[in-house]
Write a protein that holds these residues in place. Structure first.
Motif: not given
Length: 315
Positions: A90, A118, A121, A124, A132, A146, A149-150, A153
């Motif tokens: 990460s 994670r 993410r 990018r 995702a 998670e 979150g991806v 971003y």
């Protein structure tokens, strides 16, 4: 083996797992040509504690061979090794490091997919978009968190509709909260229903995030909902609502903000003073002058600044 007189490389080959583990810890961070060849074999060490330390020691090395060796550690039989691999991966910064992680986004356990999502993410990479999006429908809330979150971003317009749906309807409050924050990258009015629904969510943290996101997006159509949020049972939500109303320069919010200048929580009074200064309506002057006697010095200071802003706006 006389440990004290052995080199680190020799200790790494010891039959004693504890000696090997300490040898990994003793390795200095340095040129990958010197360190990585010593660490990579330890990823296959029969002892989990040695593998864990070897994974940790590889943090910061983004050479393809390192990332390719670390990614499969997400499948290690030992939970500590998997957690260490997830934490190290990460921290990757280069988008080129994403390729070895992509196979772990699908077809594995929830834990592995969570760790892989994670890790990827912040890289990018567009290749993470489809996995995702699929993960938004996963039965595990951690995987959905998670995945959101991806997508947050990636900031791809194609995800807005799905994220808004998750923000409005996901069964997990934390997923809804993160999704509301994620759609903050869109200025589309189409996200408004999800955000205003968020202001009425059963979780105060979701309501808090919704108020903050509405202020960030400057969605004036949400002003009536934000004014209602000034009566929220949680002062944290009132603070974010006041901040949003100030950013929106919402004249309609004057009564609610003036009333908040006498709230029992100092943070609410401060945000109300700030918002009144941003709106700069002279009708707030009496209430702000009264707030100059507030027990909280920050409230007094912010009220003075608000009064100054009103004076300047009238010139």
């Amino acid at each position: 083996m006389d440990i004290q007189n052995c080199s680190v490389a020799e200790r790494l080959g010891s039959a004693d797992a504890e000696v090997r583990r300490l040898a990994v810890i003793d390795l200095p961070y340095g040129d990958e040509d010197d360190i990585v060849p010593l660490l990579l074999p330890r990823l296959a060490d029969p002892d989990a504690s040695v593998r864990t330390e070897a994974v940790r020691a590889l943090e910061g090395y983004e050479e393809p061979e390192v990332v390719s060796a670390l990614a499969p550690m997400l499948l290690d039989a030992d939970a500590d090794v998997r957690a260490a691999a997830g934490a190290v991966l990460s921290e990757l910064k280069e988008s080129a490091s994403a390729a070895p992680l992509l196979p772990f986004l699908q077809g594995h356990s929830s834990e592995v997919r969570m760790l892989a999502l994670r890790a990827i993410r912040a890289l990018r990479v567009p290749e993470a978009f489809a996995p995702a999006m699929e993960a938004l429908k996963d039965g595990d809330a951690g995987v959905r968190r998670e995945a959101v979150g991806v997508l947050g971003y990636l900031r791809m317009p194609e995800a807005i509709g799905a994220l808004a749906e998750v923000a409005a309807r996901d069964a997990d409050a934390d997923v809804r909260r993160i999704a509301i924050g994620a759609i903050g990258y869109s200025s589309e009015v189409s996200v408004l229903p999800a955000l205003t629904r968020g202001l009425a969510d059963t979780s105060w943290m979701v309501r808090d995030e919704a108020a903050q996101t509405l202020g960030k997006l400057r969605l004036g159509l949400a002003i009536p909902d934000l004014i209602r949020a000034m009566q929220d049972d949680y002062w944290q939500v009132r603070v974010k609502a006041a901040r949003a109303l100030g950013l929106l320069k919402a004249v309609a919010a004057l009564p609610a903000l003036i009333d908040s200048l006498t709230h029992t929580i100092g943070n609410v009074r401060k945000e109300a003073a700030i918002a009144l200064g941003e709106i700069a309506d002279p009708r707030a002057i009496p209430a702000l002058e009264a707030a100059l006697g507030d027990a909280d010095p920050d409230v007094r200071k912010l009220s003075r600044l608000a009064l100054t802003a009103i004076t300047l706006a009238q010139k």
